[in-house]
Design a protein around this motif. Structure first.
Motif, short mmCIF file in Angstrom:
data_model
loop_
_atom_site.label_atom_id
_atom_site.label_comp_id
_atom_site.label_asym_id
_atom_site.label_seq_id
_atom_site.Cartn_x
_atom_site.Cartn_y
_atom_site.Cartn_z
N LEU A 116 0.90 -1.45 0.01
CA LEU A 116 -0.08 -0.08 -0.17
C LEU A 116 0.90 1.27 0.10
CD1 LEU A 116 -2.92 -0.98 2.55
CD2 LEU A 116 -2.97 -0.72 0.17
N GLY A 117 0.49 2.37 -0.50
CA GLY A 117 0.84 3.58 -0.57
C GLY A 117 0.18 4.65 -0.21
N GLY A 118 0.71 5.70 0.12
CA GLY A 118 0.11 7.11 0.38
C GLY A 118 1.00 8.09 0.91
N ARG A 119 0.20 8.99 1.53
CA ARG A 119 0.95 10.25 1.98
C ARG A 119 0.67 10.58 3.64
NH1 ARG A 119 -3.27 12.88 1.66
NH2 ARG A 119 -3.05 13.50 -0.59
N ILE A 120 1.96 10.60 4.21
CA ILE A 120 1.98 10.46 5.62
C ILE A 120 1.10 11.64 6.31
CG2 ILE A 120 3.44 10.89 7.36
CD1 ILE A 120 5.69 9.31 6.31
N VAL A 121 0.06 11.38 7.10
CA VAL A 121 -0.53 12.38 7.81
C VAL A 121 -0.05 12.44 9.28
CG1 VAL A 121 -2.95 12.71 8.97
CG2 VAL A 121 -2.67 11.51 6.63
N GLN A 122 0.26 11.67 9.85
CA GLN A 122 1.08 11.81 11.02
C GLN A 122 1.74 10.55 11.56
OE1 GLN A 122 -1.76 13.26 14.08
NE2 GLN A 122 -0.77 11.59 15.41
N SER A 123 2.75 10.88 12.31
CA SER A 123 3.43 9.65 12.70
C SER A 123 3.98 9.70 14.40
CB SER A 123 4.63 9.50 11.91
OG SER A 123 5.46 10.58 12.16
N HIS A 124 4.17 8.72 15.02
CA HIS A 124 4.60 8.66 16.20
C HIS A 124 5.50 7.74 16.69
CE1 HIS A 124 4.38 9.18 20.63
NE2 HIS A 124 3.98 7.62 20.80
N ALA A 125 6.56 7.75 17.27
CA ALA A 125 7.62 6.87 17.38
C ALA A 125 7.64 6.55 19.00
CB ALA A 125 8.97 7.17 17.03
N SER A 126 7.49 5.45 19.43
CA SER A 126 7.75 5.06 20.86
C SER A 126 8.38 3.70 20.95
CB SER A 126 6.19 4.83 21.42
OG SER A 126 6.34 4.34 22.79
N GLY A 127 9.69 3.84 21.61
CA GLY A 127 10.56 2.95 21.70
C GLY A 127 11.11 2.46 20.18
N ASP A 128 10.77 0.95 20.03
CA ASP A 128 11.40 0.60 18.74
C ASP A 128 10.05 0.49 17.55
OD1 ASP A 128 13.75 0.41 18.71
OD2 ASP A 128 13.98 -1.61 19.26
N THR A 129 8.76 0.97 18.26
CA THR A 129 7.53 1.01 17.37
C THR A 129 7.28 2.27 16.85
OG1 THR A 129 6.84 -0.78 18.83
CG2 THR A 129 5.26 0.40 17.52
N VAL A 130 7.18 2.41 15.51
CA VAL A 130 6.72 3.46 14.83
C VAL A 130 5.11 3.32 14.19
CG1 VAL A 130 7.20 5.20 12.87
CG2 VAL A 130 9.11 4.20 14.38
N THR A 131 4.53 4.16 14.64
CA THR A 131 3.04 4.49 14.25
C THR A 131 2.76 5.41 13.17
OG1 THR A 131 2.39 3.42 16.29
CG2 THR A 131 0.61 4.32 14.61
N ILE A 132 2.23 5.14 12.06
CA ILE A 132 2.33 5.99 11.02
C ILE A 132 0.76 6.04 10.40
CG2 ILE A 132 3.34 7.17 8.76
CD1 ILE A 132 5.68 4.92 9.21
N VAL A 133 0.33 7.27 10.29
CA VAL A 133 -1.06 7.18 9.98
C VAL A 133 -0.87 7.93 8.48
CG1 VAL A 133 -3.33 8.52 9.93
CG2 VAL A 133 -2.12 7.78 12.10
N VAL A 134 -1.49 7.12 7.62
CA VAL A 134 -1.26 7.29 6.08
C VAL A 134 -2.72 7.60 5.53
CG1 VAL A 134 -0.36 6.51 3.94
CG2 VAL A 134 0.86 6.04 6.20
N GLY A 135 -2.72 8.42 4.59
CA GLY A 135 -3.91 8.61 3.50
C GLY A 135 -3.57 7.92 2.26
N GLN A 136 -4.33 6.86 2.05
CA GLN A 136 -3.82 6.06 0.79
C GLN A 136 -3.94 6.73 -0.36
OE1 GLN A 136 -6.16 4.57 -1.70
NE2 GLN A 136 -4.79 2.88 -2.20
N LEU A 137 -2.98 6.42 -1.13
CA LEU A 137 -2.99 7.18 -2.48
C LEU A 137 -2.58 5.82 -3.58
CD1 LEU A 137 -0.85 9.86 -2.14
CD2 LEU A 137 -3.07 10.09 -2.46
N PRO A 138 -3.19 5.90 -4.46
CA PRO A 138 -2.97 4.79 -5.80
C PRO A 138 -1.46 4.74 -6.00
CG PRO A 138 -4.01 6.68 -6.72
CD PRO A 138 -3.82 6.98 -5.32
#
Lengths: 180, 519
Positions: free
Chosen positions: A56-78
């Protein structure tokens, strides 16, 4: 001189014709990826669907890193092959999803607006807070990620961009042990 | 006034409600009876008032008159218990209706404005603008200066606004850059006699991109036409808002500025070995994501040449178009590369707007590289090497010249010259620790205006320190830069003396520049 120019044009044409499509992930990572994955359907029916390996691909909306885990909210793009390979803004709101990656990612790669592509497995939704609003997002546990540091622009805008020449920074990261 | 209208409105609604209630009672006594015992206050009046207002239910917040969970609202309960009268109940409900209608109207207005603004070009990427560079500069040069001039100066180095947009996939970009610091009123270079101020342009860049076939991109990505930074090396193509040092490198311009004038050795006066901008049309693309190419043809007469094109006769200025160019750039990864550039054509001294150009054959060969290791992201090193030939009787802009003859037709009287220049620049950006956002820079360069002469070399060491307030290139970059330049000019070649005291390129200098960039 004309001969040189003709030769140059011919060479470029032949090189273009023979050029393989550009891919960013190792072919081994791409094995078993569901090529016919329906993102819209998955968003609507994440609870009932089984886990699949997707790209899947997209545009990063927001991200958060905590320890060794990165959470990235993505708006999907083709994901398109041209004018440049990667996620392309089609001017539509296709819906959001969340990428969870176990590992370290450089801060510039996580800037909002950057283009991102992930290979990983789908998981049931989780509640994530975006802009102080908690929402339930479908999850992709990423095996590999690729970043284009476009800061909101399209990939095809580079490198002949702004008032000069700007190379487009890219980065690929993969987890050492694939997420089940 | 509002109170009167409100009372009249309430009375009107009450009347309508009562009429409809009466009709319902007459036609369906059993249903009305049932309603009167269980939900009498809430059913009929709500339906009536909603019908009169015809409020679309799908927009706006949840209606204030909707029956709450449990089937009964507060005012219904109060009415049932006899705390309020029917009139008071109706007034409450009408007020609620009024508020809902008012909210809906406001939301409709917002929706209408949203629809209008969504089609504005500036919100659809069709028109954008930004601050390319606003630079305030303090400079000091050790050279002796004539009466009325100063070694120290405060100035605006650049005041550039950039405008751009994407019209469609086939017209992926238009672009204009305006330099408000100077309209660049430039003298012409006549055949004989004195020159005169001739041209002035606000714009420095204006081009159109065409992507003829989407499926051919990025192999054949765009056709670009207009004026822009030429694809000649690294510095020439880097915007002034993103450069790592304050001064332009010698390959873009050296000499002049109060220093020695042009001479018969071809070693004096201002020389613009590679012009930064020109009018051109070229094809650009990238093959296999590794090999980038540019092939094009250009005017070879700088950005001012546009001002001398006659709009009525169509006759253009000098040197149009007379040079073709190619560049091949091979990428090692996404940001490190090596490039090979070639420019071939002719140049002219009469009518020129580029310093140091003569009449005759013109060529440039360049190689450049950039290395930015992934394991040390803050470090970057890059450099360029250029060599090329300028025709005979090269002249500085504004000095009359007419052809290649060496003594009888103005100009410098110098024979054709082979020139050579190179530089290497290294920088390191601290990304953490007490020096975070500081960047140290070192650059060394040489310029040899005539490779057949000795004692004519320009050399320069630049050490610099930059602090970034914001550093998100290419969109944002606010920084303060300090550069100290150790300059040396060995001379003007045999038989021509150099007064180094008055030559700014033979004296050290330092600069302090504050820059804003946002787009």
């Amino acid at each position: 001189m004309r001969a040189i120019i003709s030769l140059l044009i011919l060479s470029l044409a032949m090189a273009s014709a023979c050029a393989h499509p550009y891919k960013v992930f190792p072919s081994k990572v791409m094995e078993d990826v569901d090529r016919n994955f329906d993102f819209s359907r998955w968003r609507m029916m994440t609870d009932g669907s089984e886990s699949k390996k997707v790209q899947l691909g997209g545009r990063i909306v927001q991200s958060h890193a905590s320890g060794d885990t990165v959470t990235i909210v993505v708006g999907q793009l083709p994901i398109v092959d041209y004018p440049a390979y990667g996620p392309k803004d089609n001017g539509k709101n296709n819906g959001d999803f969340v990428i969870i990656y176990q590992g370290q990612i450089e801060r510039p790669d996580l800037q909002p607006g950057n283009r991102i592509m992930a290979v990983g497995t789908t998981h049931p939704p989780k509640v994530i807070t975006v802009n102080d609003l908690s929402r339930s997002f479908p999850i992709v546990m990423a095996q590999c990620l690729h970043f284009w540091n476009t800061q909101g622009r399209d990939i095809a805008d580079f490198p002949f961009y702004e008032a000069g020449y700007v190379t487009l920074r890219q980065e690929t990261v993969c987890v050492s042990t694939p997420t089940p | 006034m509002r109170g009167l209208y409100g009372t009249a409105y309430t009375a009107q609604v009450t009347l309508v409600a009562l009429c409809i209630a009466a009709i319902v009672l007459v036609q369906q006594p059993s249903l009305a009876q049932e309603a009167s015992t269980s939900r009498k206050p809430s059913s009929d009046p709500i339906v009536t008032t909603q019908q009169t207002d015809s409020v679309p239910e799908k927009q706006g917040p949840s209606s204030a008159i909707q029956t709450p969970p449990g089937g009964i609202s507060l005012e219904d309960l109060l009415l049932q218990k006899g705390t309020i009268t029917k009139d008071e109940w109706l007034r409450i409900r009408t007020e609620q209706e009024y508020r809902t209608a008012d909210q809906t109207r406001r939301l409709d207005n917002l929706e209408e404005w949203k629809n209008r603004t969504e089609v504005l070009p500036i919100l659809r990427d069709k028109v954008n603008f930004g601050l390319n560079a606003l630079q305030f500069l303090y400079g000091h040069v050790n050279a002796n200066v004539p009466e009325g001039r100063s070694q120290d100066s405060l100035s605006i180095r650049r005041a550039e606004m950039v405008f751009w947009g994407k019209l469609s996939d086939y017209l992926p970009r238009w672009h204009m850059l305006m330099e408000f610091q100077s309209t660049s009123l430039t003298n012409n270079t006549p055949l004989s006699g004195a020159s005169s101020p001739t041209v002035a342009t606000f714009f420095r860049e204006a081009y159109i991109d065409v992507r003829p076939v989407q499926a051919w991109a990025p192999n054949l990505n765009i056709i670009r036409m207009g004026i822009f930074r030429m694809p000649f090396g690294i510095f020439t193509e880097t915007s002034g808002g993103l450069r790592d040092i304050i001064s332009s490198p010698y390959l873009n311009g050296v000499g002049g500025g109060g220093g020695p004038g042009q001479n018969r050795n071809g070693t004096g006066g201002a020389i613009e070995f590679i012009q930064e901008r020109d009018y051109f049309v070229d094809v650009r693309g990238k093959i296999m994501n590794r090999l980038e190419y540019v092939v094009g043809i250009m005017n070879n007469n700088n950005f001012q040449a546009n001002g001398i094109v006659s709009n009525t006769s169509g006759i253009g200025g000098a040197n149009q178009p007379k040079a073709i160019y190619t560049r091949l750039r091979l990428f090692g990864d996404d940001v490190s590369f090596i490039s090979f550039t070639m420019i071939q054509g002719t140049s002219n001294n009469a009518g020129t707007f580029i310093n140091g150009r003569g009449k005759g054959h013109f060529d440039r060969y360049g190689i450049d590289f950039r290395y930015n290791p992934k394991f040390l992201p803050g470090f970057m090193v890059y450099g360029e090497y250029w060599q090329g030939h300028d025709g005979s009787n090269a002249t500085t802009v504004g000095t009359a010249a007419n052809g290649a003859c060496l003594d009888t037709c103005g100009g410098s009287g110098a024979p054709g010259a082979q020139r050579r220049t190179w530089y290497v620049l290294a920088k390191y950006l601290f990304t953490e620790g007490p020096l975070e956002n500081f960047e140290s820079v070192y650059m060394y360069e040489e310029f040899d205006p005539n490779t057949r002469m000795s004692n004519d070399l320009y050399t320069r060491h630049i050490v610099g320190l930059t602090y970034y307030f914001e550093n998100f290139p290419p969109k944002m970059q606010s920084k303060i830069q300090f550069n100290y330049e150790f300059r040396h000019h060995s001379g003007l070649g045999p038989d021509i003396a150099l007064n180094a005291a008055t030559d700014p390129f033979a004296q050290n200098a330092f600069f302090l520049q504050w820059q804003l960039r946002y787009m």
